[in-house]
Design a protein around this motif. Structure first.
Motif, PDB file in Angstrom:
ATOM      1  N   ARG A 110       0.822  -1.211   0.000  1.00 52.99           N
ATOM      2  CA  ARG A 110       0.000   0.000   0.000  1.00 52.99           C
ATOM      3  C   ARG A 110       0.856   1.261   0.000  1.00 52.99           C
ATOM      4  O   ARG A 110       0.511   2.262  -0.630  1.00 52.99           O
ATOM      5  CB  ARG A 110      -0.914   0.014   1.226  1.00 52.99           C
ATOM      6  CG  ARG A 110      -2.063  -0.979   1.170  1.00 52.99           C
ATOM      7  CD  ARG A 110      -2.835  -1.020   2.482  1.00 52.99           C
ATOM      8  NE  ARG A 110      -3.378   0.286   2.811  1.00 52.99           N
ATOM      9  CZ  ARG A 110      -3.019   1.004   3.870  1.00 52.99           C
ATOM     10  NH1 ARG A 110      -2.088   0.543   4.682  1.00 52.99           N
ATOM     11  NH2 ARG A 110      -3.589   2.160   4.115  1.00 52.99           N
ATOM     12  N   ILE A 111       1.978   1.218   0.730  1.00 55.95           N
ATOM     13  CA  ILE A 111       2.794   2.424   0.866  1.00 55.95           C
ATOM     14  C   ILE A 111       3.818   2.557  -0.261  1.00 55.95           C
ATOM     15  O   ILE A 111       4.440   3.614  -0.408  1.00 55.95           O
ATOM     16  CB  ILE A 111       3.508   2.432   2.237  1.00 55.95           C
ATOM     17  CG1 ILE A 111       3.827   3.879   2.652  1.00 55.95           C
ATOM     18  CG2 ILE A 111       4.773   1.581   2.224  1.00 55.95           C
ATOM     19  CD1 ILE A 111       4.340   4.001   4.070  1.00 55.95           C
TER      20      ILE A 111
ATOM     21  N   MET B 135       3.616   5.668  -2.635  1.00 55.02           N
ATOM     22  CA  MET B 135       4.062   6.876  -1.945  1.00 55.02           C
ATOM     23  C   MET B 135       5.586   6.883  -1.789  1.00 55.02           C
ATOM     24  O   MET B 135       6.246   7.907  -1.966  1.00 55.02           O
ATOM     25  CB  MET B 135       3.377   6.958  -0.578  1.00 55.02           C
ATOM     26  CG  MET B 135       3.735   8.185   0.224  1.00 55.02           C
ATOM     27  SD  MET B 135       3.239   9.714  -0.601  1.00 55.02           S
ATOM     28  CE  MET B 135       1.465   9.483  -0.661  1.00 55.02           C
TER      29      MET B 135
ATOM     30  N   GLU C  19       3.521   4.281   9.569  1.00 57.40           N
ATOM     31  CA  GLU C  19       2.764   3.388   8.708  1.00 57.40           C
ATOM     32  C   GLU C  19       3.369   2.002   8.554  1.00 57.40           C
ATOM     33  O   GLU C  19       2.657   1.060   8.215  1.00 57.40           O
ATOM     34  CB  GLU C  19       2.615   4.021   7.323  1.00 57.40           C
ATOM     35  CG  GLU C  19       1.801   5.301   7.322  1.00 57.40           C
ATOM     36  CD  GLU C  19       0.369   5.054   7.777  1.00 57.40           C
ATOM     37  OE1 GLU C  19      -0.375   4.364   7.075  1.00 57.40           O
ATOM     38  OE2 GLU C  19       0.018   5.547   8.871  1.00 57.40           O
TER      39      GLU C  19
ATOM     40  N   CYS D 177      -1.197  10.038  -5.162  1.00 61.85           N
ATOM     41  CA  CYS D 177      -0.934   8.988  -4.169  1.00 61.85           C
ATOM     42  C   CYS D 177      -1.397   9.415  -2.783  1.00 61.85           C
ATOM     43  O   CYS D 177      -1.995   8.625  -2.034  1.00 61.85           O
ATOM     44  CB  CYS D 177       0.554   8.657  -4.137  1.00 61.85           C
ATOM     45  SG  CYS D 177       1.183   7.861  -5.630  1.00 61.85           S
TER      46      CYS D 177
ATOM     47  N   TYR E 179      -4.302   7.563  -0.612  1.00 57.62           N
ATOM     48  CA  TYR E 179      -3.758   6.770   0.488  1.00 57.62           C
ATOM     49  C   TYR E 179      -4.640   6.881   1.734  1.00 57.62           C
ATOM     50  O   TYR E 179      -5.131   7.971   2.073  1.00 57.62           O
ATOM     51  CB  TYR E 179      -2.340   7.228   0.824  1.00 57.62           C
ATOM     52  CG  TYR E 179      -1.642   6.327   1.823  1.00 57.62           C
ATOM     53  CD1 TYR E 179      -0.987   5.175   1.406  1.00 57.62           C
ATOM     54  CD2 TYR E 179      -1.674   6.623   3.182  1.00 57.62           C
ATOM     55  CE1 TYR E 179      -0.359   4.341   2.314  1.00 57.62           C
ATOM     56  CE2 TYR E 179      -1.052   5.793   4.107  1.00 57.62           C
ATOM     57  CZ  TYR E 179      -0.392   4.651   3.661  1.00 57.62           C
ATOM     58  OH  TYR E 179       0.215   3.822   4.571  1.00 57.62           O
TER      59      TYR E 179
ATOM     60  N   TYR F 276      -4.554   6.186   5.816  1.00 56.28           N
ATOM     61  CA  TYR F 276      -3.637   5.904   6.919  1.00 56.28           C
ATOM     62  C   TYR F 276      -3.970   4.561   7.552  1.00 56.28           C
ATOM     63  O   TYR F 276      -5.134   4.176   7.682  1.00 56.28           O
ATOM     64  CB  TYR F 276      -3.706   6.993   7.982  1.00 56.28           C
ATOM     65  CG  TYR F 276      -2.961   8.250   7.619  1.00 56.28           C
ATOM     66  CD1 TYR F 276      -1.580   8.281   7.632  1.00 56.28           C
ATOM     67  CD2 TYR F 276      -3.646   9.412   7.262  1.00 56.28           C
ATOM     68  CE1 TYR F 276      -0.890   9.443   7.301  1.00 56.28           C
ATOM     69  CE2 TYR F 276      -2.973  10.577   6.935  1.00 56.28           C
ATOM     70  CZ  TYR F 276      -1.596  10.576   6.959  1.00 56.28           C
ATOM     71  OH  TYR F 276      -0.921  11.728   6.627  1.00 56.28           O
TER      72      TYR F 276
END
Length: 559
Positions: A323-324, A327, A474, A542, A546, A548
């Protein structure tokens, strides 16, 4: 101050001896060793481009490329060092081995400056025909770079980890990190100015000899504190668990997924009534890695084949990284222009008037310390004035995304200023060319390079802390110790990408000849401006998409 040692059933030291280990008594040894090793690394790496051009007759753009590769390697090694320390050897052994490796590399590098047989003949004044290094000379030089950069990278962040592990209280760890980063900036500044000045104005042999001495003294200081350290035991790298998720999911790719929580493996201590919410359906292909099958679990509840079955938490941790990743990729394309600018700015400085007064000349390799100085100054200003003002106006603290976004904008502005300054430098160089064919130094002060470097420094004051905060917040708990090292990974990759981009520009354009006075470096900077704008747009998308991570509970994303 609590100096107790964490319980360790395999420890052979007495309780009274254990109480004396760790805490602030180890601080002088760890921070002293770090200071000396940092001085050694900064002393040779900051002046690498100049050394290659002046002593090995390497063409300017090629020297910048070599510097990018070396810097990239030294920033990738910390990740591997952390994995080896966590999985096999522990931090202490990795630091010792890395410091010894860097010592050997620095000795070889110093020998290339001291022994004429390890360098090509110097170029004759005014001649464009210079002797290239022999295969042996290249082998010794590149071997020195590999060893010195590997050792430097292997010890840098591992020392930070070991230093933090000496304390039990988070506030003590925070104080240690503050001193760690202050030492890094302060000593890097000394290395990139004082040592570089000695190399340029006294002798390369003496300057690189100081690096050898500093590295040896750092290793000695670290060894002197051996009996006082709290030694961490290797616990196994969390990356191994993440790799198992991929392997297990592929092995079970044909297995049908289940919607029942009890069909998935949490761990052998969890009872069915304590099962958490069902696994998230995002990236559900990887849910198969935690799906229990016949023969996967032993009678005692443990896993039979670790590479065929993973826990739900390992699968969810892996999904978090996925997911990250978009970014994270924006930060790579943020750092790549900075890496290109750092090497190209040194080449610009070599062609400009670097005198401050009649008796002092700024070493070209020291020009980049402006970034360090501006970052250090504006970190304080941002923390004491900008963020409180932001909070008073919005009644909220700036989020990591907002900090990084400001860094993106300042980075684009820096590249635009670089392009404008280079356009002016080229106009002066072309005007001089028509008047005086003999001089390659442009009558333009190198101080013109300061604004672009100051903007980079201010930007780093925003986006680097923002990235650390984001990744620490995260990343899965098992990877939080690695989260801060992700900055080093980003920088390492960016140096390699900058090398590839410069090579591509040289292949398809004539903007980067060996003599940059005959090229169009300003166009290169404008390309970086366009890249920065596009990357900022990608970043905004992004950041908008996104969500959190909910650290309080597992969220069922299927709802």
């Amino acid at each position: 101050m609590d100096r107790s040692l964490s319980a360790d059933p395999e420890s052979k030291i007495s309780i009274s001896g254990a109480r004396k280990r760790g805490s602030w008594i180890t601080f002088p040894f760890i921070i002293g060793a770090f200071a000396c090793l940092t001085l050694a690394g900064a002393g040779w790496a900051a002046n690498l481009i100049v050394y290659l051009i002046e002593e090995f007759n390497v063409k300017s753009i090629d020297a910048a490329q070599i510097s990018n590769v070396v810097n990239g390697g030294s920033n990738l090694v910390p990740i591997f060092g952390a994995i080896v320390a966590d999985s096999f050897l522990g931090s202490f052994s990795v630091i010792i081995i890395s410091s010894c490796i860097s010592s050997v590399g620095l000795v070889l590098l110093a020998l290339t400056a001291l022994l004429d047989s390890l360098r090509p003949e110097p170029c004759e004044d005014g001649s464009s025909l210079c002797q290239t290094p022999s295969k042996l000379q290249y082998a010794v030089l590149y071997g020195a770079f590999v060893l010195a950069s590997t050792g430097m990278g292997g010890s840098r962040f591992t020392l930070a980890t070991m230093g933090a592990n000496q304390f039990n209280k988070p506030e003590d760890q925070g104080i240690f990190f503050n001193w760690f980063f202050f030492t890094f900036y302060f000593v890097s500044l000394i290395g990139a100015t004082a040592v570089v000045y000695i190399e340029d104005n006294v002798s390369w042999g003496f300057g690189l000899g100081l690096c050898v001495a500093a590295n040896f003294i750092g290793l000695l200081i670290f060894i002197l504190g051996t009996r006082l350290y709290r030694h961490d035991k290797p616990q196994g790298s969390p990356f191994t668990g993440l790799a198992r998720v991929v392997v297990a999911a592929i092995q079970k790719r044909k297995v049908l997924l289940s919607s029942k929580s009890e069909d998935y493996y949490y761990d052998h201590d969890t009872k069915p009534k304590e099962l958490a919410a069902p696994m998230s359906k995002r990236f559900r292909f990887f849910n198969r890695a935690a799906l229990k099958a016949e023969g996967d679990i032993k009678p005692d509840g443990s896993i039979t084949k670790p590479w065929r079955l993973c826990t739900v938490s390992q699968v969810e941790d892996f999904k978090t990284l996925i997911r990250i990743f978009p970014m994270w990729s924006t930060s790579i394309f943020l750092a790549t222009p900075i890496a290109m600018q750092s090497s190209l700015t040194v080449l610009q400085a070599l062609t400009m008037d670097r005198h401050l007064g009649q008796h002092f000349k700024i070493p070209a390799g020291s020009i980049l310390v402006i970034v360090l100085i501006s970052t250090a100054i504006f970190l304080t200003i941002i923390d004491r004035f900008v963020y409180p003002l932001w909070q008073n106006l919005t009644h909220k603290s700036p989020t990591p995304f907002q900090r990084i976004g400001v860094g993106h904008v300042l980075n684009v502005l820096s590249m635009a200023v670089s392009a404008l300054v280079e356009s002016r430098r080229l106009r002066i160089a072309h005007a001089q060319h028509h008047q005086d064919q003999g001089s390659s130094v442009v009558p333009m002060l190198a101080l013109w390079l300061f604004p672009q470097l100051i903007l980079v420094g201010i930007g780093e004051g925003f986006h680097f802390p923002g990235q650390v905060a984001l990744y620490y917040q995260e990343f899965p708990t098992s990877l939080r110790s690695t989260a801060t090292a992700m900055i080093s990974l980003i920088i390492g990759i960016s140096f390699y990408l900058s090398t590839a981009l410069i090579d591509l520009i040289r292949r398809v354009t004539d903007w980067l000849p060996d003599n940059i006075n005959e090229g169009r470096l300003d166009n290169v900077y404008w390309v970086l401006v366009v890249m920065g704008v596009l990357n900022f747009g990608y970043y905004l998308v992004c950041a908008k998409l996104y969500k959190y991570q909910d650290v309080e509970k597992v969220v069922d994303e299927s709802s």
